[in-house]
Design a protein around this motif. Structure first.
Motif, PDB file in Angstrom:
ATOM      1  N   ARG A 248       0.844  -1.202   0.000  1.00 44.98           N
ATOM      2  CA  ARG A 248       0.000   0.000   0.000  1.00 44.98           C
ATOM      3  C   ARG A 248       0.877   1.249   0.000  1.00 44.98           C
ATOM      4  NH1 ARG A 248      -1.816  -1.301   5.824  1.00 44.98           N
ATOM      5  NH2 ARG A 248       0.232  -1.191   6.795  1.00 44.98           N
ATOM      6  N   GLY A 249       0.226   2.399  -0.256  1.00 43.70           N
ATOM      7  CA  GLY A 249       0.925   3.674  -0.139  1.00 43.70           C
ATOM      8  C   GLY A 249       1.586   4.113  -1.432  1.00 43.70           C
ATOM      9  N   TRP A 250       1.608   5.407  -1.645  1.00 47.91           N
ATOM     10  CA  TRP A 250       2.190   5.916  -2.892  1.00 47.91           C
ATOM     11  C   TRP A 250       3.696   5.714  -2.940  1.00 47.91           C
ATOM     12  CZ3 TRP A 250       5.790   9.865  -2.870  1.00 47.91           C
ATOM     13  CH2 TRP A 250       5.897  10.621  -1.699  1.00 47.91           C
ATOM     14  N   ARG A 251       4.333   5.695  -1.744  1.00 49.93           N
ATOM     15  CA  ARG A 251       5.786   5.507  -1.746  1.00 49.93           C
ATOM     16  C   ARG A 251       6.153   4.115  -2.242  1.00 49.93           C
ATOM     17  NH1 ARG A 251       5.160   8.758   2.773  1.00 49.93           N
ATOM     18  NH2 ARG A 251       6.402  10.669   2.701  1.00 49.93           N
ATOM     19  N   GLY A 252       5.452   3.133  -1.707  1.00 43.90           N
ATOM     20  CA  GLY A 252       5.704   1.757  -2.135  1.00 43.90           C
ATOM     21  C   GLY A 252       5.432   1.602  -3.621  1.00 43.90           C
ATOM     22  N   ARG A 253       4.358   2.239  -4.068  1.00 38.16           N
ATOM     23  CA  ARG A 253       3.975   2.143  -5.469  1.00 38.16           C
ATOM     24  C   ARG A 253       5.029   2.810  -6.358  1.00 38.16           C
ATOM     25  NH1 ARG A 253       0.181   4.671  -9.066  1.00 38.16           N
ATOM     26  NH2 ARG A 253      -0.337   3.092 -10.620  1.00 38.16           N
ATOM     27  N   LEU A 254       5.507   3.970  -5.920  1.00 42.74           N
ATOM     28  CA  LEU A 254       6.526   4.690  -6.686  1.00 42.74           C
ATOM     29  C   LEU A 254       7.819   3.872  -6.788  1.00 42.74           C
ATOM     30  CD1 LEU A 254       7.115   7.504  -8.025  1.00 42.74           C
ATOM     31  CD2 LEU A 254       8.161   8.141  -5.847  1.00 42.74           C
ATOM     32  N   LEU A 255       8.206   3.295  -5.660  1.00 43.60           N
ATOM     33  CA  LEU A 255       9.414   2.467  -5.654  1.00 43.60           C
ATOM     34  C   LEU A 255       9.229   1.261  -6.581  1.00 43.60           C
ATOM     35  CD1 LEU A 255      12.188   1.681  -4.476  1.00 43.60           C
ATOM     36  CD2 LEU A 255      10.990   0.637  -2.530  1.00 43.60           C
ATOM     37  N   ALA A 256       8.063   0.623  -6.496  1.00 44.38           N
ATOM     38  CA  ALA A 256       7.779  -0.548  -7.343  1.00 44.38           C
ATOM     39  C   ALA A 256       7.827  -0.162  -8.824  1.00 44.38           C
ATOM     40  CB  ALA A 256       6.414  -1.136  -6.985  1.00 44.38           C
ATOM     41  N   LYS A 257       7.235   0.980  -9.150  1.00 39.95           N
ATOM     42  CA  LYS A 257       7.211   1.411 -10.550  1.00 39.95           C
ATOM     43  C   LYS A 257       8.617   1.681 -11.069  1.00 39.95           C
ATOM     44  CE  LYS A 257       3.763   4.044 -12.230  1.00 39.95           C
ATOM     45  NZ  LYS A 257       2.776   5.149 -12.290  1.00 39.95           N
TER      46      LYS A 257
ATOM     47  N   GLY B 178       3.620  -6.023 -14.966  1.00 39.23           N
ATOM     48  CA  GLY B 178       3.092  -4.852 -14.287  1.00 39.23           C
ATOM     49  C   GLY B 178       3.487  -4.677 -12.832  1.00 39.23           C
ATOM     50  N   VAL B 179       3.057  -3.524 -12.319  1.00 40.45           N
ATOM     51  CA  VAL B 179       3.218  -3.192 -10.901  1.00 40.45           C
ATOM     52  C   VAL B 179       1.868  -3.467 -10.261  1.00 40.45           C
ATOM     53  CG1 VAL B 179       3.490  -1.256  -9.312  1.00 40.45           C
ATOM     54  CG2 VAL B 179       5.040  -1.512 -11.262  1.00 40.45           C
TER      55      VAL B 179
END
Ligand SMILES: [Zn+2]
Length: 361
Positions: A277-286, A303-304
């Motif tokens: 969850r969270g935009w930080r985790g998503r940004l890192l994953a992307k 995909g992410v």
């Protein structure tokens, strides 16, 4: 779909490019070695090693039906037109400009492709497949040469020259403030749990441990403090991996894994990155996903995604779990068994991490 395509921007839809770092001389012969349009609507290609493919789509107009074409480096000797059947009007092999071969597939007027769904899949370092259409009427296979054929010699030279021109060291990586960041890298599995077992018996635990150690080295050279959850083949449960990262107060947590497909299907390859969850985790994953794809041409982008894996769900910092390829897939496995590719993947992961740290801190 049609609304999209009426937009002028989508008139010539650029579908995809594969980059690599070797240039063929313009005068060389065509890098298209064989092609087949199969009864199921799949186009399969065999190319020379180190081939750039560029594919394009053009919507039907009053004069023509939908068209799909691919440009290859190197020149064709004999431009030709091959009569189609079913939904295919004709197939043309041409020389649009010096040093280029173009394979054009022209559909009959009543056929409509779905260009945004077209995906080229690398089956091997010199084999490609793309689902072009679903034949409604019967369609007879059209093609030239054997897409299956392997050329004994080509393979070894291909592997050794493949992407070798790039140097994968920390000097090329983005810089971050030294001694500021703490990163925990978690090589999946270990000890009695080997994780996925792939083609030729290659084990996930070994692959991800080597990749993790290279990531650690690259990040350390950039002044990032790194801890691995395991440094060798030990049995390590999931809760200690999490508590290790939480106790350590890591800025980010990256768990590294390799995939296996059910039934060990060799045609399933690809890369994916999970966050909880969270935009930080998503940004890192992307960021990581983007980088690992760059060093794995032809391997599908899965995909992410959000995932509920224990280690990313229970860690308190931005956390991702990256799957660096399918050990059961022909394309991915052949790469992942080599240290040279493990280095490229590690470099890509380190780059994704450093870009994230320099942006978000
Ligand atoms: Zn795993």
């Amino acid at each position: 779909m049609s609304r999209f395509l009426n937009n002028k921007l989508f008139r010539y839809l650029f579908v995809f490019i594969f980059f690599n770092f070797t240039t063929l001389p313009a005068k060389s012969s065509s890098s298209l070695a064989a092609w087949t349009l199969k009864t199921n609507g799949n186009l399969e290609l065999r190319t020379k090693s180190n081939t750039n493919l560029k594919a394009y789509f053009q919507k039907a107009n009053k004069m023509y039906g939908d068209r799909f074409w691919i440009d290859f480096r190197g020149e064709l000797k004999n431009p030709r037109t091959i009569k189609g059947n079913g939904s295919i009007k004709e197939i043309r092999l041409g020389k649009p400009k010096i040093g280029t071969t173009r394979l054009v597939i022209e559909f009959k007027k009543e056929t409509y492709l779905q260009p945004l769904r077209l995906r080229m899949i690398g089956l091997d370092e010199n084999r490609w497949r793309i689902k072009l259409f679903n034949p409604k009427k019967s369609f007879k296979k059209i093609g030239e040469g054997s897409v299956e054929k392997k050329i004994g010699n080509v393979k070894s030279t291909q592997n050794s020259s493949y992407m070798k021109k790039r140097v994968y060291d920390s000097l090329q990586l983005p810089s971050v403030k030294r001694n500021k960041f703490l990163v925990v890298i978690d090589p999946g599995h270990g000890g009695p749990d080997p994780g996925a077992i792939g083609i030729g018996g290659v084990r996930e635990t070994d692959v991800v441990l080597e990749v993790s150690k290279i990531v650690e080295k690259l990040l350390s050279e950039k002044g990032v403090k790194v801890r691995l959850t395991r440094k060798n083949e030990v049995d390590l449960d999931l809760p200690p991996r999490v508590s290790f990262a939480n106790r350590f107060g890591a800025d980010i947590f990256v768990s590294i894994h390799a995939n296996a497909s059910r039934g060990k299907r060799r045609d399933i390859n690809g890369l994916e990155t999970f966050y909880y969850r969270g935009w930080r985790g998503r940004l890192l994953a992307k960021g990581i996903q983007k980088q690992i794809l760059r060093v794995s041409p032809g391997s599908p982008d899965r995909g992410v995604k959000q995932g509920r894996y224990f280690v990313i769900k229970n860690t308190r910092m931005p956390a991702v779990l990256v799957e660096i390829g399918f050990l059961t897939g022909r394309l991915d496995a052949r790469r992942l068994e080599k240290t040279s590719h493990r280095k490229r993947i590690a470099y890509a992961i380190a780059k994704g991490i450093l870009e994230y740290l320099s942006k978000v801190g």
